[in-house]
Design an enzyme around this catalytic site. Structure first.
Site, PDB file in Angstrom:
ATOM      1  N   ASP A  57      40.199  16.704 -29.926  1.00  0.00           N
ATOM      2  CA  ASP A  57      40.685  16.821 -28.557  1.00  0.00           C
ATOM      3  C   ASP A  57      40.267  18.188 -28.034  1.00  0.00           C
ATOM      4  O   ASP A  57      40.491  19.211 -28.702  1.00  0.00           O
ATOM      5  CB  ASP A  57      42.210  16.678 -28.545  1.00  0.00           C
ATOM      6  CG  ASP A  57      42.799  16.562 -27.141  1.00  0.00           C
ATOM      7  OD1 ASP A  57      42.213  17.134 -26.200  1.00  0.00           O
ATOM      8  OD2 ASP A  57      43.852  15.924 -27.006  1.00  0.00           O
ATOM      9  N   SER A 135      27.322  21.854 -14.112  1.00  0.00           N
ATOM     10  CA  SER A 135      27.315  20.939 -12.972  1.00  0.00           C
ATOM     11  C   SER A 135      26.779  21.603 -11.714  1.00  0.00           C
ATOM     12  O   SER A 135      26.977  22.807 -11.498  1.00  0.00           O
ATOM     13  CB  SER A 135      28.747  20.449 -12.713  1.00  0.00           C
ATOM     14  OG  SER A 135      28.849  19.760 -11.486  1.00  0.00           O
ATOM     15  N   GLU A 137      28.070  21.192  -9.006  1.00  0.00           N
ATOM     16  CA  GLU A 137      29.253  21.552  -8.222  1.00  0.00           C
ATOM     17  C   GLU A 137      29.577  23.042  -8.334  1.00  0.00           C
ATOM     18  O   GLU A 137      30.330  23.573  -7.516  1.00  0.00           O
ATOM     19  CB  GLU A 137      30.458  20.727  -8.670  1.00  0.00           C
ATOM     20  CG  GLU A 137      30.390  19.261  -8.304  1.00  0.00           C
ATOM     21  CD  GLU A 137      30.633  18.999  -6.819  1.00  0.00           C
ATOM     22  OE1 GLU A 137      31.339  19.803  -6.182  1.00  0.00           O
ATOM     23  OE2 GLU A 137      30.111  17.994  -6.312  1.00  0.00           O
ATOM     24  N   TYR A 159      37.354  21.750  -9.965  1.00  0.00           N
ATOM     25  CA  TYR A 159      36.376  21.220 -10.915  1.00  0.00           C
ATOM     26  C   TYR A 159      35.181  22.163 -11.028  1.00  0.00           C
ATOM     27  O   TYR A 159      34.763  22.545 -12.132  1.00  0.00           O
ATOM     28  CB  TYR A 159      35.908  19.831 -10.467  1.00  0.00           C
ATOM     29  CG  TYR A 159      34.746  19.285 -11.253  1.00  0.00           C
ATOM     30  CD1 TYR A 159      34.958  18.524 -12.402  1.00  0.00           C
ATOM     31  CD2 TYR A 159      33.432  19.512 -10.848  1.00  0.00           C
ATOM     32  CE1 TYR A 159      33.887  18.018 -13.126  1.00  0.00           C
ATOM     33  CE2 TYR A 159      32.355  19.018 -11.572  1.00  0.00           C
ATOM     34  CZ  TYR A 159      32.589  18.276 -12.706  1.00  0.00           C
ATOM     35  OH  TYR A 159      31.534  17.781 -13.438  1.00  0.00           O
TER      36      TYR A 159
END
Length: 344
Positions: A57, A135, A137, A159
């Site tokens: 995780d 990314s 972004e 994000y």
């Protein structure tokens, strides 16, 4: 000796294409998953017999150390993330933990398993190579168009901000510990495996549903937003190539062609013989609080140094997605009718 790769986010769009690519290249591929009952495992179900899995995780440091120690990978691809940008305004802290701090935890796990100390630098031979999924972004309100590796970041969402942290901490570990760690600044990449919440897939599913008479309207936000869209299958090849280079570096990956959301709608609806203007409804609630208006990649570095080229252009990509969704929607509708009939 067979090379081993560990992929976080293996059940996602990119993870499934990357797993296919690496298997074809002769790798032993491991996927990091949170329990064997992962609900998105269906994307890789047909590959499952050729894959190995390990529990882990991105929010649990100890589990990552254990996973990397168990697998002993040659390459680690960190594709695990909460990838739907609009969600990052509703769950900013969670997105930051996974998309930002998760990168640090993977790097730390690699450092610990590799035995790299605070002042010790790796000589670059035989070490674990790390790929971080950065990314476009991160560029956000871009200072220049097209965007390249040297373009300043101005993220316009939690994000994008979390991804920027992951990008910089990857570079920091490369410079601090001599780790072979790279970031791929991938621009939007889509496929028939894209989640239904993403705008391109939302469009292709609606075009299929309307064509088959199962719905009538498609609700969208800003039709003028422009993106550089490509095919996910092409982009995972760039990820792999980055980890084969002699020296680690960061790369922008994109098509270099800009298209608006309106273009995507037009191409999809034209493909099934529909007038999109009769079916699309603008919903102000779907407009982002801070919109990223124009993103376009300058991928000269990836093309020149890695020899990477995209093979699928945007119109072909949208038609591919619509064709796949026509088959899927028709199949699911037929199956639903069969279930209804069998219940009587």
């Amino acid at each position: 000796m067979t090379r081993r790769a560990l992929i976080t986010g293996i059940t996602g769009q990119d993870g499934s294409y990357l797993a296919e690519h690496l298997l074809a290249e002769g790798y032993q591929v491991w996927g990091l998953i949170r329990g064997q009952a992962n609900p998105r495992k269906s994307r890789i179900s047909r590959l499952a017999s050729n894959l190995s899995f390990v529990d882990g995780d991105l929010m649990d440091q100890a589990s990552l150390v254990s996973a990397i120690d168990t697998v002993q990978p040659d390459e680690v691809y960190n594709l695990g993330a909460i990838s739907f940008v609009p969600m990052s305004w509703q769950q900013a802290e969670l997105v930051t933990e996974v998309n930002g701090m998760g990168v640090l935890r993977v790097l730390e796990a690699i450092r610990m398993v590799s035995g790299l100390g605070g002042s010790q630098r790796n000589d670059g031979h035989g070490q674990i190579r790390f790929y971080q999924a950065s990314s476009s972004e991160m560029f956000g309100k871009a200072a220049e168009t097209p965007q390249r590796e040297t373009t300043l970041f101005h993220p316009r969402s939690p994000y994008g901000a979390a991804k920027a942290y992951g990008h910089f901490i990857t570079r920091n570990y490369r410079e601090s510990f001599g780790m072979y760690a790279v970031s791929g600044m991938l621009f939007n990449h889509e496929s028939p495996r894209r989640g239904a919440e993403f705008v391109t897939r939302k469009i292709s599913l609606a075009a299929a549903g309307i064509k088959l008479g199962l719905q009538d309207k498609l609700r969208l936000g800003n039709l003028s937003a422009v993106r550089d869209w490509g095919f996910a299958g092409d982009y995972v090849r760039a990820m792999h190539l980055m980890l084969q280079a002699d020296e680690p570096d960061d790369y922008v990956v994109g098509s270099g062609a800009m298209h608006s959301v309106r273009d995507a709608v037009r191409i999809a609806f034209d493909h099934v013989g529909l007038d999109w203007q009769e079916h699309v409804v603008i919903d102000p609630e779907l407009v982002r609080p801070a919109e990223v208006e124009i993103l376009c990649a300058d991928s000269h570095r990836a093309r020149g140094r890695l020899g990477w080229r995209p093979t699928v252009d945007f119109p072909a990509l949208m038609r591919m997605m619509v064709d796949a969704d026509l088959e899927q929607v028709a199949r699911e509708h037929e199956y639903g009718d069969l279930l209804l009939a069998s219940s009587w």
